[in-house]
Design an enzyme around this catalytic site. Structure first.
Site, PDB file in Angstrom:
ATOM      1  N   TYR A 104      -0.842   2.732 -14.077  1.00 20.16           N
ATOM      2  CA  TYR A 104      -0.230   1.420 -14.215  1.00 20.16           C
ATOM      3  C   TYR A 104      -1.345   0.417 -13.952  1.00 20.16           C
ATOM      4  O   TYR A 104      -2.074   0.539 -12.959  1.00 20.16           O
ATOM      5  CB  TYR A 104       0.888   1.189 -13.198  1.00 20.16           C
ATOM      6  CG  TYR A 104       2.009   2.203 -13.218  1.00 20.16           C
ATOM      7  CD1 TYR A 104       2.455   2.773 -14.407  1.00 20.16           C
ATOM      8  CD2 TYR A 104       2.624   2.587 -12.026  1.00 20.16           C
ATOM      9  CE1 TYR A 104       3.490   3.693 -14.405  1.00 20.16           C
ATOM     10  CE2 TYR A 104       3.664   3.502 -12.021  1.00 20.16           C
ATOM     11  CZ  TYR A 104       4.089   4.052 -13.215  1.00 20.16           C
ATOM     12  OH  TYR A 104       5.108   4.970 -13.202  1.00 20.16           O
ATOM     13  N   CYS A 107      -1.423  -0.980 -10.391  1.00 15.47           N
ATOM     14  CA  CYS A 107      -1.303  -0.057  -9.258  1.00 15.47           C
ATOM     15  C   CYS A 107      -2.575  -0.073  -8.420  1.00 15.47           C
ATOM     16  O   CYS A 107      -3.675   0.150  -8.937  1.00 15.47           O
ATOM     17  CB  CYS A 107      -1.025   1.348  -9.783  1.00 15.47           C
ATOM     18  SG  CYS A 107      -1.198   2.657  -8.557  1.00 15.47           S
ATOM     19  N   PHE A 109      -3.652   2.069  -6.245  1.00 13.99           N
ATOM     20  CA  PHE A 109      -4.270   3.375  -6.147  1.00 13.99           C
ATOM     21  C   PHE A 109      -4.983   3.743  -7.444  1.00 13.99           C
ATOM     22  O   PHE A 109      -6.041   4.382  -7.423  1.00 13.99           O
ATOM     23  CB  PHE A 109      -3.214   4.407  -5.773  1.00 13.99           C
ATOM     24  CG  PHE A 109      -2.497   4.050  -4.502  1.00 13.99           C
ATOM     25  CD1 PHE A 109      -3.155   4.132  -3.286  1.00 13.99           C
ATOM     26  CD2 PHE A 109      -1.196   3.600  -4.520  1.00 13.99           C
ATOM     27  CE1 PHE A 109      -2.516   3.778  -2.104  1.00 13.99           C
ATOM     28  CE2 PHE A 109      -0.545   3.245  -3.344  1.00 13.99           C
ATOM     29  CZ  PHE A 109      -1.214   3.334  -2.134  1.00 13.99           C
ATOM     30  N   CYS A 110      -4.434   3.323  -8.572  1.00 12.54           N
ATOM     31  CA  CYS A 110      -5.136   3.497  -9.841  1.00 12.54           C
ATOM     32  C   CYS A 110      -6.417   2.680  -9.846  1.00 12.54           C
ATOM     33  O   CYS A 110      -7.464   3.117 -10.356  1.00 12.54           O
ATOM     34  CB  CYS A 110      -4.247   3.070 -11.012  1.00 12.54           C
ATOM     35  SG  CYS A 110      -2.739   4.046 -11.207  1.00 12.54           S
TER      36      CYS A 110
END
Length: 330
Positions: A104, A107, A109-110
């Site tokens: 995403y 996101c 964490f991405c």
């Protein structure tokens, strides 16, 4: 109508989801996809600097006019960025050949994973996942993001991905696992996942206007149909405004802005005068903090953070070294 109903259901589910983990579950997809949004684009944009004439950006589309004034806050000398980048350009002997990131866009964490890939100049392709249908990752048993495919091998969980890639790439000095440096890096990476990310949602959804600002991500970047974008922007913003209040209470946050500023200053204190936590070059903790903060660079909370903390110099150094999505292929 069924698609609209599905989206509304997801928004309601997101409203009761408060756990920040190293991936995104389906019930919290809108929490994650809209937590950290950016509608500005371009390359090598230095964030967190208070007075500079150059305006550049870091994504792939032109910035909306309403963010032009904010751009001035986050820019700095192109010459300075170039000199820093040249000095710290990482070298690698064992790059993977085929890398695909399922993500995403917003996101955190991405974005940790992307910060690592960008820093080590590893070409990668991005597949934007629709957080409602998740059709792009139906092939995988793992139903969260990020998912990183490296030469046909699936990697999951942002922190584990960074660990695995850093072991494979012969481009940074290996640190003794029992050393003080390794312990410090591990401590601050844990701080990112267990503390810093919890402060962002209460800040970027602090008011209805800030919630709508955040959900501009949905309209411009999300993998949605036109109808879903409209519904997501307004229904999602309303849902997340109330979610932010629950998250604030859950994490015992009295003043969300003060907590965000305190986190920024805590990180600056951890540097102890060094350019990076890693010393002369970033380590995985530097990349994790940078990755989590990068998507909020043009939101009101990010601009406020720039104005009221001392994190700007470090962030500008990181942005000059890490670069941006011009390195993305495909």
């Amino acid at each position: 109508m069924r698609r609209i109903s599905r989206l509304a259901t997801v928004c309601r589910a997101g409203a009761v989801t408060a756990n920040a983990t190293t991936g995104n579950t389906m019930p919290s997809c809108l929490v994650r996809t809209s937590l950290y949004s950016s509608s500005i684009s371009g390359r090598h944009h230095n964030w967190f600097t208070n007075a500079c004439p150059a305006i550049t950006s870091t994504n792939l589309v032109d910035p909306p006019a309403r963010f032009v004034a904010g751009n001035m806050l986050f820019s700095s000398s192109a010459a300075s960025s170039a000199s820093v980048s040249d000095e710290f350009e990482p070298k690698s002997k064992a790059y993977p050949k085929d890398v695909v990131l399922y993500q995403y866009e917003a996101c955190p964490f991405c974005n940790k994973v992307k910060a690592f890939l960008d820093y080590y100049d590893i070409p990668y392709k991005v597949v934007e996942v629709n957080p409602i249908s998740k059709k792009e990752i139906k092939w995988s048993d793992y139903k969260k993001v990020p998912i990183l495919m490296v030469d046909g091998e699936q990697m999951v969980n942002s922190s584990e991905i960074l660990d695995e890639l850093s072991q494979r790439i012969d481009s940074r000095d290996k640190v003794d696992e029992s050393s003080d440096e390794a312990g410090e890096e591990k401590q601050w990476r844990g701080w990112v996942d267990n503390h810093l990310v919890h402060l962002l949602s209460p800040n970027i959804y602090r008011s209805p206007s800030e919630a709508l600002e955040s959900f501009d991500y949905i309209a411009s970047h999300g993998n949605f149909s036109f109808t879903e974008r409209i519904v997501a922007k307004y229904a999602g913003a309303a849902a997340m405004y109330f979610v932010s209040k629950k998250l604030k209470k859950r994490h015992n946050i009295t003043d969300e802005r003060a907590a965000l500023y305190d986190a920024a200053e805590t990180w600056v204190d951890a540097l102890k005068g060094r350019d990076f936590l890693g010393g002369s070059k970033p380590n995985l903790a530097d990349l994790s903090v940078f990755g989590v903060l990068r998507p909020i660079r043009y939101l009101t909370s990010g601009k406020d953070m720039a104005e009221h903390t001392q994190i700007g110099d470090w962030y500008s150094r990181m942005e000059g070294i890490v670069g941006g999505p011009s390195r993305v292929q495909g």
